[in-house]
Write an enzyme that holds these catalytic residues in place. Structure first.
Site, mmCIF file in Angstrom:
data_model
loop_
_atom_site.group_PDB
_atom_site.id
_atom_site.type_symbol
_atom_site.label_atom_id
_atom_site.label_comp_id
_atom_site.label_asym_id
_atom_site.label_seq_id
_atom_site.Cartn_x
_atom_site.Cartn_y
_atom_site.Cartn_z
ATOM 1 N N HIS A 171 0.890 -1.187 -0.008
ATOM 2 C CA HIS A 171 0.164 0.039 -0.053
ATOM 3 C C HIS A 171 0.921 1.352 0.087
ATOM 4 O O HIS A 171 1.675 1.403 1.074
ATOM 5 C CB HIS A 171 -1.051 -0.052 1.348
ATOM 6 N N GLU A 174 1.729 3.904 2.872
ATOM 7 C CA GLU A 174 2.203 3.214 4.190
ATOM 8 C C GLU A 174 3.633 3.400 4.247
ATOM 9 O O GLU A 174 4.307 2.306 4.400
ATOM 10 C CB GLU A 174 1.659 1.994 4.457
ATOM 11 N N HIS A 300 2.418 -3.510 6.858
ATOM 12 C CA HIS A 300 1.270 -2.368 6.546
ATOM 13 C C HIS A 300 1.430 -1.345 7.820
ATOM 14 O O HIS A 300 2.078 -1.695 8.918
ATOM 15 C CB HIS A 300 -0.023 -2.983 6.614
ATOM 16 N N GLU A 376 0.378 -4.805 11.058
ATOM 17 C CA GLU A 376 0.017 -3.163 11.056
ATOM 18 C C GLU A 376 1.035 -2.520 11.929
ATOM 19 O O GLU A 376 0.814 -2.723 13.079
ATOM 20 C CB GLU A 376 -1.483 -2.857 11.097
HETATM 21 ZN ZN LIG Z 1 -1.972 -1.620 4.116
#
Ligand SMILES: [Zn+2]
Ligand SMILES: *[C@@H]1O[C@H](CO)[C@@H](O)[C@H](O)[C@H]1NC(C)=O
Ligand SMILES: *[C@@H]1O[C@H](CO)[C@@H](O)[C@H](O)[C@H]1NC(C)=O
Ligand SMILES: *[C@@H]1O[C@H](CO)[C@@H](O)[C@H](O)[C@H]1NC(C)=O
Length: 416
Positions: A171, A174, A300, A376
Protein backbone atom coordinates in the site's frame (compact mmCIF):
# COMPACT_ATOMS: atom_id res chain seq x y z
CA UNK A 1 -29.15 22.98 4.03
CA UNK A 2 -29.71 21.24 0.73
CA UNK A 3 -28.81 24.31 -1.25
CA UNK A 4 -25.66 24.70 0.76
CA UNK A 5 -24.66 21.16 -0.04
CA UNK A 6 -25.25 21.70 -3.73
CA UNK A 7 -23.11 24.81 -3.70
CA UNK A 8 -20.40 22.99 -1.86
CA UNK A 9 -20.37 20.29 -4.49
CA UNK A 10 -18.94 22.87 -6.84
CA UNK A 11 -15.71 22.84 -4.85
CA UNK A 12 -15.40 19.05 -4.89
CA UNK A 13 -12.16 17.34 -5.52
CA UNK A 14 -8.65 17.82 -4.33
CA UNK A 15 -6.87 21.03 -5.11
CA UNK A 16 -3.82 20.60 -7.29
CA UNK A 17 -0.92 22.98 -7.46
CA UNK A 18 2.35 22.36 -9.21
CA UNK A 19 1.30 18.79 -9.90
CA UNK A 20 0.84 17.84 -6.27
CA UNK A 21 -2.49 17.15 -4.68
CA UNK A 22 -2.79 19.26 -1.55
CA UNK A 23 -4.73 18.61 1.62
CA UNK A 24 -4.79 22.14 3.00
CA UNK A 25 -7.08 22.34 6.00
CA UNK A 26 -8.33 18.81 5.47
CA UNK A 27 -9.59 17.57 8.82
CA UNK A 28 -9.12 14.19 10.41
CA UNK A 29 -11.88 13.15 12.79
CA UNK A 30 -12.10 10.34 15.22
CA UNK A 31 -15.74 9.26 15.24
CA UNK A 32 -17.03 6.91 17.89
CA UNK A 33 -19.21 4.14 16.52
CA UNK A 34 -21.61 3.15 19.29
CA UNK A 35 -24.46 1.81 17.17
CA UNK A 36 -24.71 0.14 13.81
CA UNK A 37 -26.62 3.20 12.59
CA UNK A 38 -23.55 5.34 13.26
CA UNK A 39 -21.45 3.52 10.68
CA UNK A 40 -24.42 3.48 8.31
CA UNK A 41 -24.66 7.25 8.71
CA UNK A 42 -21.02 7.58 7.65
CA UNK A 43 -21.50 5.27 4.67
CA UNK A 44 -24.60 7.12 3.55
CA UNK A 45 -22.74 10.40 3.51
CA UNK A 46 -19.43 9.13 2.18
CA UNK A 47 -19.87 10.38 -1.37
CA UNK A 48 -21.63 13.66 -0.75
CA UNK A 49 -19.33 14.80 2.04
CA UNK A 50 -16.21 13.40 0.40
CA UNK A 51 -15.43 11.33 3.46
CA UNK A 52 -12.16 9.45 3.26
CA UNK A 53 -12.05 6.62 5.75
CA UNK A 54 -8.49 6.05 6.89
CA UNK A 55 -9.52 3.33 9.27
CA UNK A 56 -12.87 1.85 10.14
CA UNK A 57 -14.05 0.87 13.63
CA UNK A 58 -14.40 -2.86 13.86
CA UNK A 59 -16.41 -3.15 17.07
CA UNK A 60 -19.05 -0.97 18.61
CA UNK A 61 -17.45 1.54 20.94
CA UNK A 62 -14.37 1.90 18.72
CA UNK A 63 -13.42 4.84 16.55
CA UNK A 64 -13.36 5.37 12.81
CA UNK A 65 -10.75 7.76 11.45
CA UNK A 66 -12.35 9.97 8.80
CA UNK A 67 -10.70 12.68 6.70
CA UNK A 68 -12.71 15.33 4.91
CA UNK A 69 -12.18 18.61 3.06
CA UNK A 70 -12.58 21.82 5.08
CA UNK A 71 -15.74 22.96 3.30
CA UNK A 72 -17.67 19.99 4.72
CA UNK A 73 -16.59 20.40 8.30
CA UNK A 74 -19.68 22.30 9.44
CA UNK A 75 -22.14 20.04 7.69
CA UNK A 76 -20.36 16.97 8.99
CA UNK A 77 -20.24 18.14 12.59
CA UNK A 78 -23.90 19.13 12.64
CA UNK A 79 -24.83 15.80 11.10
CA UNK A 80 -22.96 13.95 13.84
CA UNK A 81 -24.42 16.18 16.54
CA UNK A 82 -27.93 15.68 15.22
CA UNK A 83 -27.47 11.92 15.42
CA UNK A 84 -25.80 11.97 18.80
CA UNK A 85 -22.55 10.59 17.45
CA UNK A 86 -19.55 11.62 19.49
CA UNK A 87 -16.36 12.63 17.76
CA UNK A 88 -13.25 14.64 18.12
CA UNK A 89 -11.09 16.52 15.70
CA UNK A 90 -7.75 14.69 15.50
CA UNK A 91 -6.04 17.32 13.37
CA UNK A 92 -7.27 20.27 11.44
CA UNK A 93 -4.72 20.44 8.65
CA UNK A 94 -3.52 17.21 7.09
CA UNK A 95 -1.26 19.16 4.72
CA UNK A 96 0.79 20.44 7.65
CA UNK A 97 1.60 16.88 8.70
CA UNK A 98 2.41 15.95 5.14
CA UNK A 99 4.78 18.92 4.93
CA UNK A 100 6.44 17.81 8.15
CA UNK A 101 7.14 14.46 6.50
CA UNK A 102 9.01 16.23 3.71
CA UNK A 103 12.52 17.04 4.83
CA UNK A 104 13.71 20.62 4.45
CA UNK A 105 17.08 19.25 3.46
CA UNK A 106 17.24 15.84 1.89
CA UNK A 107 20.03 13.58 2.97
CA UNK A 108 20.69 11.01 0.31
CA UNK A 109 22.29 8.66 2.83
CA UNK A 110 20.05 6.46 4.94
CA UNK A 111 19.97 7.58 8.52
CA UNK A 112 16.30 6.82 9.20
CA UNK A 113 15.59 10.41 10.19
CA UNK A 114 13.51 11.09 7.09
CA UNK A 115 11.32 9.29 4.60
CA UNK A 116 13.14 8.40 1.41
CA UNK A 117 12.09 8.24 -2.22
CA UNK A 118 12.24 5.06 -4.27
CA UNK A 119 15.39 6.28 -6.02
CA UNK A 120 17.10 6.89 -2.68
CA UNK A 121 16.08 3.48 -1.37
CA UNK A 122 17.35 1.81 -4.55
CA UNK A 123 20.64 3.75 -4.42
CA UNK A 124 21.06 2.46 -0.88
CA UNK A 125 20.30 -1.10 -2.01
CA UNK A 126 23.04 -0.71 -4.65
CA UNK A 127 25.48 0.24 -1.90
CA UNK A 128 24.68 -2.56 0.50
CA UNK A 129 24.65 -5.11 -2.29
CA UNK A 130 28.27 -4.12 -3.02
CA UNK A 131 29.35 -3.68 0.58
CA UNK A 132 27.87 -6.92 1.89
CA UNK A 133 28.01 -9.02 -1.24
CA UNK A 134 28.99 -12.08 0.83
CA UNK A 135 25.61 -11.91 2.63
CA UNK A 136 23.29 -10.26 0.15
CA UNK A 137 21.83 -11.68 -3.04
CA UNK A 138 19.85 -9.05 -4.92
CA UNK A 139 16.80 -10.05 -6.91
CA UNK A 140 14.14 -8.39 -9.04
CA UNK A 141 10.72 -10.01 -9.28
CA UNK A 142 9.96 -8.07 -12.46
CA UNK A 143 8.61 -4.69 -13.43
CA UNK A 144 5.65 -2.69 -12.23
CA UNK A 145 2.85 -1.64 -14.59
CA UNK A 146 4.73 1.61 -15.32
CA UNK A 147 7.98 -0.26 -15.83
CA UNK A 148 9.82 0.28 -12.56
CA UNK A 149 11.88 -2.65 -11.31
CA UNK A 150 10.57 -4.28 -8.14
CA UNK A 151 13.67 -5.11 -6.18
CA UNK A 152 14.36 -7.27 -3.19
CA UNK A 153 17.28 -8.80 -1.38
CA UNK A 154 18.00 -12.15 0.17
CA UNK A 155 20.19 -12.07 3.26
CA UNK A 156 21.78 -15.39 4.07
CA UNK A 157 24.68 -16.11 6.41
CA UNK A 158 24.79 -19.82 5.68
CA UNK A 159 23.26 -22.51 3.50
CA UNK A 160 20.45 -24.75 4.65
CA UNK A 161 18.42 -22.14 6.55
CA UNK A 162 14.65 -21.88 6.51
CA UNK A 163 13.34 -18.57 5.23
CA UNK A 164 11.20 -15.61 6.18
CA UNK A 165 9.63 -13.64 3.33
CA UNK A 166 8.65 -9.99 3.86
CA UNK A 167 6.85 -7.73 1.40
CA UNK A 168 6.48 -4.11 2.41
CA UNK A 169 4.76 -0.99 1.07
CA UNK A 170 2.22 -2.94 -0.99
CA UNK A 171 0.00 0.00 0.00
CA UNK A 172 1.66 3.12 -1.32
CA UNK A 173 0.90 5.61 1.45
CA UNK A 174 2.18 3.37 4.26
CA UNK A 175 5.64 4.92 4.18
CA UNK A 176 6.63 3.77 7.66
CA UNK A 177 6.78 0.19 6.32
CA UNK A 178 9.68 0.69 3.89
CA UNK A 179 11.36 3.07 6.33
CA UNK A 180 11.40 0.46 9.10
CA UNK A 181 12.17 -2.56 6.94
CA UNK A 182 15.25 -0.86 5.48
CA UNK A 183 16.39 -0.20 9.06
CA UNK A 184 15.81 -3.87 9.82
CA UNK A 185 17.89 -4.87 6.78
CA UNK A 186 20.69 -2.71 8.16
CA UNK A 187 20.33 -4.47 11.54
CA UNK A 188 20.58 -7.89 9.88
CA UNK A 189 23.77 -6.87 8.09
CA UNK A 190 25.38 -5.14 11.07
CA UNK A 191 23.66 -6.65 14.12
CA UNK A 192 23.87 -4.41 17.15
CA UNK A 193 23.23 -7.14 19.71
CA UNK A 194 23.60 -10.92 20.03
CA UNK A 195 19.88 -11.66 19.74
CA UNK A 196 19.68 -9.88 16.39
CA UNK A 197 22.91 -11.53 15.23
CA UNK A 198 21.30 -14.85 16.06
CA UNK A 199 18.13 -14.28 13.99
CA UNK A 200 20.22 -12.86 11.15
CA UNK A 201 22.35 -15.98 10.98
CA UNK A 202 19.85 -18.72 11.63
CA UNK A 203 17.22 -17.74 9.05
CA UNK A 204 17.35 -16.54 5.43
CA UNK A 205 15.52 -13.25 4.94
CA UNK A 206 13.85 -12.35 1.64
CA UNK A 207 12.78 -8.73 1.78
CA UNK A 208 11.06 -6.52 -0.80
CA UNK A 209 11.12 -3.01 0.72
CA UNK A 210 8.73 -1.45 -1.81
CA UNK A 211 6.44 -3.85 -3.64
CA UNK A 212 4.07 -1.22 -5.04
CA UNK A 213 6.75 0.91 -6.69
CA UNK A 214 4.37 2.85 -8.96
CA UNK A 215 2.01 3.75 -6.15
CA UNK A 216 4.90 4.66 -3.86
CA UNK A 217 6.40 7.06 -6.39
CA UNK A 218 2.93 8.50 -7.02
CA UNK A 219 2.45 9.03 -3.28
CA UNK A 220 5.74 10.94 -3.19
CA UNK A 221 5.23 12.99 -6.30
CA UNK A 222 1.50 13.56 -6.66
CA UNK A 223 -0.90 12.29 -4.02
CA UNK A 224 0.52 11.57 -0.58
CA UNK A 225 -2.44 9.46 0.48
CA UNK A 226 -2.50 7.16 -2.58
CA UNK A 227 -3.00 3.49 -1.64
CA UNK A 228 -3.42 1.39 -4.78
CA UNK A 229 -1.38 0.38 -7.80
CA UNK A 230 -1.47 2.52 -10.98
CA UNK A 231 -3.05 -0.02 -13.32
CA UNK A 232 -5.83 1.69 -15.28
CA UNK A 233 -8.38 -1.11 -15.53
CA UNK A 234 -11.57 0.93 -15.07
CA UNK A 235 -13.60 0.58 -18.30
CA UNK A 236 -14.98 4.10 -17.81
CA UNK A 237 -11.45 5.44 -17.43
CA UNK A 238 -12.48 7.43 -14.38
CA UNK A 239 -10.53 5.67 -11.65
CA UNK A 240 -7.08 4.14 -11.48
CA UNK A 241 -5.41 1.39 -9.52
CA UNK A 242 -5.97 -1.94 -7.83
CA UNK A 243 -5.73 -2.65 -4.13
CA UNK A 244 -2.82 -5.06 -4.49
CA UNK A 245 -3.59 -6.68 -1.16
CA UNK A 246 -6.95 -7.82 -2.57
CA UNK A 247 -5.49 -9.08 -5.86
CA UNK A 248 -4.00 -12.44 -4.79
CA UNK A 249 -5.45 -15.62 -6.17
CA UNK A 250 -7.13 -17.12 -3.15
CA UNK A 251 -10.84 -16.53 -2.56
CA UNK A 252 -10.40 -13.45 -4.74
CA UNK A 253 -13.35 -11.01 -4.38
CA UNK A 254 -15.18 -13.21 -1.88
CA UNK A 255 -15.50 -10.65 0.88
CA UNK A 256 -13.92 -7.41 2.13
CA UNK A 257 -13.01 -6.38 -1.41
CA UNK A 258 -14.76 -4.28 -4.04
CA UNK A 259 -15.54 -4.68 -7.73
CA UNK A 260 -15.77 -0.89 -8.08
CA UNK A 261 -12.56 0.53 -9.60
CA UNK A 262 -13.14 3.79 -7.71
CA UNK A 263 -13.03 2.12 -4.30
CA UNK A 264 -9.89 1.94 -2.19
CA UNK A 265 -10.34 -1.83 -1.83
CA UNK A 266 -10.91 -2.53 -5.54
CA UNK A 267 -9.67 -6.09 -6.10
CA UNK A 268 -8.74 -5.60 -9.76
CA UNK A 269 -10.49 -6.99 -12.87
CA UNK A 270 -9.38 -10.54 -12.05
CA UNK A 271 -7.04 -12.30 -9.62
CA UNK A 272 -3.37 -11.48 -10.23
CA UNK A 273 -4.36 -8.87 -12.83
CA UNK A 274 -1.59 -6.62 -11.61
CA UNK A 275 2.01 -7.44 -12.59
CA UNK A 276 3.21 -6.65 -9.06
CA UNK A 277 1.20 -9.60 -7.73
CA UNK A 278 1.52 -12.08 -10.60
CA UNK A 279 5.29 -11.61 -10.58
CA UNK A 280 5.52 -11.83 -6.80
CA UNK A 281 3.70 -15.15 -6.76
CA UNK A 282 5.62 -16.57 -9.69
CA UNK A 283 8.90 -15.47 -8.07
CA UNK A 284 7.97 -17.29 -4.88
CA UNK A 285 6.88 -20.30 -6.93
CA UNK A 286 9.89 -20.63 -9.14
CA UNK A 287 12.85 -18.96 -7.43
CA UNK A 288 12.55 -20.03 -3.81
CA UNK A 289 12.83 -23.72 -2.93
CA UNK A 290 9.35 -25.13 -2.26
CA UNK A 291 8.67 -25.43 1.45
CA UNK A 292 11.60 -23.32 2.64
CA UNK A 293 9.53 -20.25 3.57
CA UNK A 294 8.11 -20.77 7.04
CA UNK A 295 6.97 -17.21 7.77
CA UNK A 296 5.36 -14.74 5.35
CA UNK A 297 4.88 -11.13 6.38
CA UNK A 298 2.99 -8.38 4.63
CA UNK A 299 4.00 -5.13 6.29
CA UNK A 300 1.39 -2.39 6.63
CA UNK A 301 0.33 0.57 8.71
CA UNK A 302 -1.48 1.52 10.83
CA UNK A 303 -3.21 0.15 13.94
CA UNK A 304 -0.66 -2.08 15.78
CA UNK A 305 -1.91 -5.53 14.85
CA UNK A 306 -0.55 -8.93 13.95
CA UNK A 307 -3.25 -10.46 11.77
CA UNK A 308 -3.41 -14.07 10.66
CA UNK A 309 -5.82 -16.04 8.47
CA UNK A 310 -8.65 -16.33 8.12
CA UNK A 311 -9.72 -13.11 6.61
CA UNK A 312 -12.80 -14.43 4.86
CA UNK A 313 -14.55 -15.90 7.87
CA UNK A 314 -14.81 -15.31 11.59
CA UNK A 315 -16.59 -18.63 12.06
CA UNK A 316 -13.62 -20.89 11.41
CA UNK A 317 -9.94 -20.90 12.21
CA UNK A 318 -7.17 -22.45 10.13
CA UNK A 319 -5.57 -25.69 11.24
CA UNK A 320 -2.36 -23.94 12.31
CA UNK A 321 -4.07 -21.13 14.22
CA UNK A 322 -2.55 -22.17 17.58
CA UNK A 323 0.96 -21.97 16.08
CA UNK A 324 0.13 -18.64 14.41
CA UNK A 325 -0.98 -17.23 17.75
CA UNK A 326 1.98 -18.62 19.71
CA UNK A 327 4.40 -16.94 17.30
CA UNK A 328 2.36 -13.71 17.23
CA UNK A 329 2.51 -13.66 21.02
CA UNK A 330 6.30 -14.04 20.82
CA UNK A 331 6.40 -11.03 18.49
CA UNK A 332 4.01 -8.86 20.52
CA UNK A 333 5.54 -9.66 23.93
CA UNK A 334 9.10 -8.96 22.77
CA UNK A 335 8.04 -5.72 21.11
CA UNK A 336 6.12 -4.69 24.21
CA UNK A 337 9.16 -5.21 26.43
CA UNK A 338 11.06 -2.54 24.51
CA UNK A 339 8.86 0.44 25.34
CA UNK A 340 5.39 -0.71 26.29
CA UNK A 341 3.84 -0.57 22.82
CA UNK A 342 0.86 -2.91 22.55
CA UNK A 343 0.16 -4.97 19.43
CA UNK A 344 -3.08 -6.92 19.26
CA UNK A 345 -3.03 -10.32 17.55
CA UNK A 346 -5.67 -12.64 16.13
CA UNK A 347 -7.25 -13.56 12.82
CA UNK A 348 -8.15 -10.70 10.48
CA UNK A 349 -11.83 -11.50 10.45
CA UNK A 350 -12.16 -11.70 14.24
CA UNK A 351 -9.73 -8.89 15.09
CA UNK A 352 -10.02 -6.19 12.45
CA UNK A 353 -12.17 -6.82 9.39
CA UNK A 354 -13.01 -9.36 6.75
CA UNK A 355 -10.71 -9.56 3.79
CA UNK A 356 -10.05 -11.94 0.92
CA UNK A 357 -7.44 -12.01 -1.82
CA UNK A 358 -4.70 -10.76 0.51
CA UNK A 359 -1.09 -11.93 0.54
CA UNK A 360 -1.10 -13.72 3.85
CA UNK A 361 -4.20 -15.75 2.89
CA UNK A 362 -2.54 -16.83 -0.36
CA UNK A 363 0.69 -17.66 1.47
CA UNK A 364 -1.12 -19.95 3.85
CA UNK A 365 -3.79 -21.55 1.70
CA UNK A 366 -1.91 -21.86 -1.60
CA UNK A 367 1.73 -22.06 -0.49
CA UNK A 368 1.26 -23.86 2.85
CA UNK A 369 3.35 -21.30 4.72
CA UNK A 370 2.42 -22.06 8.32
CA UNK A 371 2.99 -18.59 9.78
CA UNK A 372 1.49 -15.86 7.55
CA UNK A 373 0.81 -12.39 8.91
CA UNK A 374 -0.29 -8.95 8.00
CA UNK A 375 1.52 -6.69 10.47
CA UNK A 376 0.06 -3.23 10.99
CA UNK A 377 2.78 -0.94 12.32
CA UNK A 378 2.15 2.06 14.62
CA UNK A 379 0.47 4.17 15.42
CA UNK A 380 -3.14 3.72 16.53
CA UNK A 381 -4.40 6.78 14.74
CA UNK A 382 -2.75 9.74 16.38
CA UNK A 383 -0.98 10.48 13.09
CA UNK A 384 -2.09 7.50 11.05
CA UNK A 385 -0.49 7.43 7.60
CA UNK A 386 1.42 10.64 8.19
CA UNK A 387 3.55 9.49 11.09
CA UNK A 388 6.29 12.08 11.66
CA UNK A 389 9.83 10.99 10.72
CA UNK A 390 10.99 11.07 14.37
CA UNK A 391 9.02 7.86 14.79
CA UNK A 392 11.00 5.90 12.21
CA UNK A 393 13.83 4.84 14.53
CA UNK A 394 11.71 3.98 17.60
CA UNK A 395 9.25 1.99 15.46
CA UNK A 396 12.14 0.22 13.71
CA UNK A 397 13.78 -0.73 16.98
CA UNK A 398 10.53 -2.11 18.28
CA UNK A 399 9.92 -4.06 15.10
CA UNK A 400 13.42 -5.54 15.36
CA UNK A 401 12.67 -6.69 18.91
CA UNK A 402 9.37 -8.09 17.70
CA UNK A 403 11.11 -10.11 15.00
CA UNK A 404 13.58 -11.48 17.56
CA UNK A 405 10.66 -12.64 19.69
CA UNK A 406 8.88 -14.03 16.63
CA UNK A 407 11.84 -16.16 15.53
CA UNK A 408 12.45 -17.43 19.06
CA UNK A 409 8.79 -18.39 19.46
CA UNK A 410 8.75 -20.14 16.07
CA UNK A 411 11.83 -22.09 17.07
CA UNK A 412 10.28 -23.15 20.37
CA UNK A 413 7.44 -24.86 18.54
CA UNK A 414 9.75 -26.33 15.88
CA UNK A 415 8.59 -24.25 12.96
CA UNK A 416 12.16 -23.14 12.32
ZN1 LIG B 1 -2.03 -1.54 4.16
C1 LIG C 1 -29.06 11.87 22.38
O1 LIG C 1 -28.46 11.62 23.61
C2 LIG C 1 -29.16 12.20 24.71
C3 LIG C 1 -28.33 12.00 25.97
O2 LIG C 1 -27.72 10.73 26.01
C4 LIG C 1 -30.55 11.56 24.80
O3 LIG C 1 -31.28 12.13 25.86
C5 LIG C 1 -31.28 11.79 23.48
O4 LIG C 1 -32.52 11.14 23.50
C6 LIG C 1 -30.48 11.29 22.31
N1 LIG C 1 -31.11 11.66 21.04
C7 LIG C 1 -31.16 10.84 19.99
C8 LIG C 1 -31.79 11.40 18.75
O5 LIG C 1 -30.72 9.71 20.01
C1 LIG D 1 2.15 -20.91 -7.74
O1 LIG D 1 2.09 -22.20 -7.16
C2 LIG D 1 0.81 -22.61 -6.73
C3 LIG D 1 0.92 -23.97 -6.09
O2 LIG D 1 1.99 -24.01 -5.20
C4 LIG D 1 -0.15 -22.60 -7.90
O3 LIG D 1 -1.45 -22.94 -7.43
C5 LIG D 1 -0.17 -21.23 -8.55
O4 LIG D 1 -0.97 -21.24 -9.69
C6 LIG D 1 1.21 -20.78 -8.94
N1 LIG D 1 1.16 -19.41 -9.40
C7 LIG D 1 1.96 -18.92 -10.35
C8 LIG D 1 1.76 -17.51 -10.72
O5 LIG D 1 2.81 -19.60 -10.88
C1 LIG E 1 8.49 5.18 24.83
O1 LIG E 1 7.14 5.34 25.17
C2 LIG E 1 6.84 6.60 25.76
C3 LIG E 1 5.40 6.57 26.23
O2 LIG E 1 4.54 6.11 25.24
C4 LIG E 1 7.13 7.70 24.73
O3 LIG E 1 6.84 8.96 25.26
C5 LIG E 1 8.57 7.62 24.32
O4 LIG E 1 8.84 8.56 23.30
C6 LIG E 1 8.93 6.24 23.83
N1 LIG E 1 10.35 6.16 23.62
C7 LIG E 1 10.86 5.57 22.55
C8 LIG E 1 12.34 5.55 22.45
O5 LIG E 1 10.16 5.07 21.70
Amino acid sequence: MYLKLVLLLACLGLARTAGQVRYDNYKLYQVQINHLQDSQLLHDNEQVLKLDTWREARNLGEFSDIMLPPQYQEVFESLLNRHNVSYNLRFDNVQRLIDEQRPKQRTSSMEWTQYHTLDEIYAWLDQIEKLYSHLVTPFTIGKSYEGRPIRGIKISYKPGNSAVFIESNIHAREWITSATITYFIDELLVPRNPAVRDIAKSVDWYIIPVLNTDGFVYSHEVERLWRKSRLPSDPTGKCIGTDLNRNFNYRWMQIGASADPCEQIYAGPYAESDPEISQLTSYINSSIPEGSIKIYISLHSYGQYVLSPWGHTAEEFPEHYPQMMAVAKGFADALHRRNGTVFTYGSSATTLYEVSGSGKEWAYAVKNIIIPYTIELPDKGQYGFVLPPEYIIPVSRELTEGFVGMIQAAREIDIL
